[in-house]
Design an enzyme around this catalytic site. Sequence first.
Site, PDB file in Angstrom:
ATOM      1  N   ARG A 206       0.973  -1.206   0.080  1.00 19.15           N
ATOM      2  CA  ARG A 206      -0.059   0.121   0.086  1.00 19.15           C
ATOM      3  C   ARG A 206       0.845   1.376   0.014  1.00 19.15           C
ATOM      4  NH1 ARG A 206      -1.532  -0.087   6.365  1.00 19.15           N
ATOM      5  NH2 ARG A 206      -0.305   1.757   7.106  1.00 19.15           N
ATOM      6  N   ILE A 208       3.199   4.537  -0.516  1.00 23.29           N
ATOM      7  CA  ILE A 208       4.281   4.945  -1.564  1.00 23.29           C
ATOM      8  C   ILE A 208       4.688   3.417  -2.178  1.00 23.29           C
ATOM      9  CG2 ILE A 208       6.426   5.587  -1.377  1.00 23.29           C
ATOM     10  CD1 ILE A 208       5.689   7.541   0.901  1.00 23.29           C
ATOM     11  N   ASP A 227       5.767  -7.788   1.892  1.00 23.35           N
ATOM     12  CA  ASP A 227       4.967  -6.978   3.087  1.00 23.35           C
ATOM     13  C   ASP A 227       4.816  -8.210   4.294  1.00 23.35           C
ATOM     14  OD1 ASP A 227       3.389  -5.099   4.686  1.00 23.35           O
ATOM     15  OD2 ASP A 227       3.273  -3.919   2.944  1.00 23.35           O
ATOM     16  N   ALA A 275       9.603  -0.139   3.338  1.00 22.81           N
ATOM     17  CA  ALA A 275       9.001  -0.355   4.651  1.00 22.81           C
ATOM     18  C   ALA A 275       9.137   0.573   5.710  1.00 22.81           C
ATOM     19  CB  ALA A 275       8.857  -2.051   5.003  1.00 22.81           C
ATOM     20  N   LEU A 283      10.376  11.984  23.680  1.00 22.29           N
ATOM     21  CA  LEU A 283      11.389  11.061  24.538  1.00 22.29           C
ATOM     22  C   LEU A 283      10.932  10.606  25.909  1.00 22.29           C
ATOM     23  CD1 LEU A 283      13.850   9.249  24.020  1.00 22.29           C
ATOM     24  CD2 LEU A 283      15.177  11.454  24.848  1.00 22.29           C
ATOM     25  N   ASN A 333      12.040  16.067  14.055  1.00 21.78           N
ATOM     26  CA  ASN A 333      10.548  16.312  14.542  1.00 21.78           C
ATOM     27  C   ASN A 333      10.154  15.935  15.692  1.00 21.78           C
ATOM     28  OD1 ASN A 333       7.926  17.347  13.346  1.00 21.78           O
ATOM     29  ND2 ASN A 333       7.469  15.274  12.552  1.00 21.78           N
ATOM     30  N   TYR A 339      11.917   7.883  15.194  1.00 19.82           N
ATOM     31  CA  TYR A 339      11.657   7.606  13.541  1.00 19.82           C
ATOM     32  C   TYR A 339      12.844   8.698  12.854  1.00 19.82           C
ATOM     33  CZ  TYR A 339       9.408   8.334   9.258  1.00 19.82           C
ATOM     34  OH  TYR A 339       9.000   8.386   7.915  1.00 19.82           O
ATOM     35  N   THR A 375      -0.805  10.212   2.339  1.00 22.42           N
ATOM     36  CA  THR A 375      -0.845   8.810   2.396  1.00 22.42           C
ATOM     37  C   THR A 375      -1.561   8.424   3.762  1.00 22.42           C
ATOM     38  OG1 THR A 375       1.291   8.439   3.808  1.00 22.42           O
ATOM     39  CG2 THR A 375       1.316   8.171   1.154  1.00 22.42           C
TER      40      THR A 375
HETATM   41  P1  NAD Z   1       2.537   3.122   5.007  1.00 24.57           P
HETATM   42  O1  NAD Z   1       2.278   2.991   6.293  1.00 24.57           O
HETATM   43  O2  NAD Z   1       1.105   3.373   4.146  1.00 24.57           O
HETATM   44  O3  NAD Z   1       2.959   1.707   4.473  1.00 24.57           O
HETATM   45  C1  NAD Z   1       4.129   1.194   4.842  1.00 24.57           C
HETATM   46  C2  NAD Z   1       4.057  -0.322   4.577  1.00 24.57           C
HETATM   47  O4  NAD Z   1       5.381  -0.871   5.090  1.00 24.57           O
HETATM   48  C3  NAD Z   1       2.829  -1.023   4.752  1.00 24.57           C
HETATM   49  O5  NAD Z   1       2.231  -1.906   3.818  1.00 24.57           O
HETATM   50  C4  NAD Z   1       3.164  -2.033   6.012  1.00 24.57           C
HETATM   51  O6  NAD Z   1       2.616  -3.243   6.212  1.00 24.57           O
HETATM   52  C5  NAD Z   1       4.809  -2.098   5.670  1.00 24.57           C
HETATM   53  N1  NAD Z   1       5.750  -2.730   6.436  1.00 24.57           N
HETATM   54  C6  NAD Z   1       5.728  -2.194   7.931  1.00 24.57           C
HETATM   55  N2  NAD Z   1       6.597  -2.883   8.717  1.00 24.57           N
HETATM   56  C7  NAD Z   1       6.958  -3.913   7.962  1.00 24.57           C
HETATM   57  C8  NAD Z   1       7.860  -5.084   8.131  1.00 24.57           C
HETATM   58  N3  NAD Z   1       8.240  -5.212   9.254  1.00 24.57           N
HETATM   59  N4  NAD Z   1       8.001  -5.812   7.130  1.00 24.57           N
HETATM   60  C9  NAD Z   1       7.618  -5.590   5.637  1.00 24.57           C
HETATM   61  N5  NAD Z   1       6.668  -4.660   5.580  1.00 24.57           N
HETATM   62  C10 NAD Z   1       6.561  -3.786   6.511  1.00 24.57           C
HETATM   63  O7  NAD Z   1       3.685   4.035   4.976  1.00 24.57           O
HETATM   64  P2  NAD Z   1       3.923   5.196   3.671  1.00 24.57           P
HETATM   65  O8  NAD Z   1       3.465   6.383   4.049  1.00 24.57           O
HETATM   66  O9  NAD Z   1       3.657   4.507   2.276  1.00 24.57           O
HETATM   67  O10 NAD Z   1       5.618   5.283   3.701  1.00 24.57           O
HETATM   68  C11 NAD Z   1       6.475   4.484   3.118  1.00 24.57           C
HETATM   69  C12 NAD Z   1       7.887   4.962   3.361  1.00 24.57           C
HETATM   70  O11 NAD Z   1       8.244   6.242   3.318  1.00 24.57           O
HETATM   71  C13 NAD Z   1       8.126   4.549   4.912  1.00 24.57           C
HETATM   72  O12 NAD Z   1       9.519   4.389   4.913  1.00 24.57           O
HETATM   73  C14 NAD Z   1       8.170   6.019   5.462  1.00 24.57           C
HETATM   74  O13 NAD Z   1       8.580   5.833   6.720  1.00 24.57           O
HETATM   75  C15 NAD Z   1       8.212   6.936   4.533  1.00 24.57           C
HETATM   76  N6  NAD Z   1       7.835   8.295   4.399  1.00 24.57           N
HETATM   77  C16 NAD Z   1       6.863   8.555   4.216  1.00 24.57           C
HETATM   78  C17 NAD Z   1       6.220   9.975   4.503  1.00 24.57           C
HETATM   79  C18 NAD Z   1       4.733  10.352   4.167  1.00 24.57           C
HETATM   80  O14 NAD Z   1       4.545  11.441   4.027  1.00 24.57           O
HETATM   81  N7  NAD Z   1       3.788   9.530   3.991  1.00 24.57           N
HETATM   82  C19 NAD Z   1       7.308  10.871   4.696  1.00 24.57           C
HETATM   83  C20 NAD Z   1       8.520  10.664   4.941  1.00 24.57           C
HETATM   84  C21 NAD Z   1       8.954   9.141   4.663  1.00 24.57           C
END
Ligand code: NAD
Length: 434
Positions: A206, A208, A227, A275, A283, A333, A339, A375
């Site tokens: 799902r 990104i 996943d 992921a 903290l 942040n 994170y 997202t």
């Molecule tokens: P999301 O939560 O929609 O999707 C993350 C996916 O990773 C999920 O399908 C989840 O099941 C999978 N996942 C989690 N733990 C896992 C594991 N242990 N093994 C396998 N799969 C696992 O998140 P997103 O918003 O699509 O973000 C994707 C990436 O981009 C992440 O690394 C996130 O930190 C990074 N990111 C997102 C944003 C944002 O604005 N959405 C900003 C900066 C960074």
Amino acid sequence: MADRYLSFTGTGPGRFLTRRLGLPQPTALKRWSPERPTLPGDRLLLTAGKSDLDLAATGLDLTPSAERPTAVVLDATGVRDVETLTEVHAALHPVVRSVADSGRVVVLGAPLDPADHHQAAAQQALEGFTRSLGKEIGRGRTVNLLRLTDPAAARSTLRFLLSPKSAYLSGQVLEVGPAPATDTGPPADPDRPLTGRTALVTGGARGIGEAVAETLARDGARVVVLDVPQAEQDARRVADRLGGTALALDITAADAGARIAEALPDGLDVLVHNAGITRDRRLVNMPAERWSSVLDVNLASVLRTTDALLTAGTLRRGGRVVATASIAGLAGNAGQTNYGASKAGIVGLVRSLAPRALAEHGVTVNAVAPGFIETRMTAAIPLFIREAGRRMNSLAQGGVPVDVAETTAWLADPGSGAVNGQVVRVCGQSLLGA
Ligand code: NAD
């Protein structure tokens, strides 16, 4: 979560009202689609200083004059001192107003010369110039600086920067080195550069990750959507749609690398570490478990699986690793010490491993650092903080998953072998963290 403000400012009354109130003026960005694979219009080439660059090697159509250019490429590689820096102003001042909406300004710079502090000062000045112009140019237009030495090696990067695929990338400084020996040159079909390649996307069920899997499949890759077992159905749905396969696996498992290698006996060309999880708490209130689970998914598993797949030789020569950082790892942040630490760790991993992985395995290592992307993760943010997050960038809007996916696809391109060790922010030039 739809951006209603963006839709409102796109209407006549909405534009009138928000202008009168001095509110942000986002412009709907022109992104890639099969019907609009390029930005239509002329690409104007300007020069500041005396340049030796042969841009014909990029294969791009550039013209010395255009009335309403869709892009301006300013070759400033010959800027060696404050005097020639004046030519940057002279070249862009008369044309900047005429650049089309959602157009591009790409400044080409040279590496800083450690033996010439006048050249270094003038070339570094291009960074401040680029970032400032990005903040003021408006109307969905982007401004980026590309430092290069070999235009042929920068071909895929320039194509990307001048295309609708880079709609949400602005205010960035990218470096492209010389083409490595492993480079096979530009792909036979530039529209499907990943044909015959296998790509694995972690967290691909799902958000990104799903967009990354889709975009890599569009570019010709056979995709493996990895996943957690709980998301297996979604992963399978995505994989089936893209003609790929699903792999139900928790990436934090100690043997995750070995199990990926086992599932891919013919090897892997593109490894996308997408992921990621958040477990926010200040903290003072953060239990150790919240700290370690975030560090484990976002950083430790990335280190472990990359090491395992390089050592096992699963990642083939000419391969690509793209990891996912975040602007929270660059700027910090509140509530995200875990994170932020994990995502900053990705930056350290990329910078250290990139030169060695290329020299020893012929594999490039880069990261994308998303800003505010629409997202499920960001939809969960409380309304006012979410609205601030969306607007606090030069394009005054959030990005969408495909913006990160397109950047990943450019880094995964076989023609991007000269792009290594870069952390590319996909953030619309977020005000957070320079
Ligand atoms: P999301 O939560 O929609 O999707 C993350 C996916 O990773 C999920 O399908 C989840 O099941 C999978 N996942 C989690 N733990 C896992 C594991 N242990 N093994 C396998 N799969 C696992 O998140 P997103 O918003 O699509 O973000 C994707 C990436 O981009 C992440 O690394 C996130 O930190 C990074 N990111 C997102 C944003 C944002 O604005 N959405 C900003 C900066 C960074």
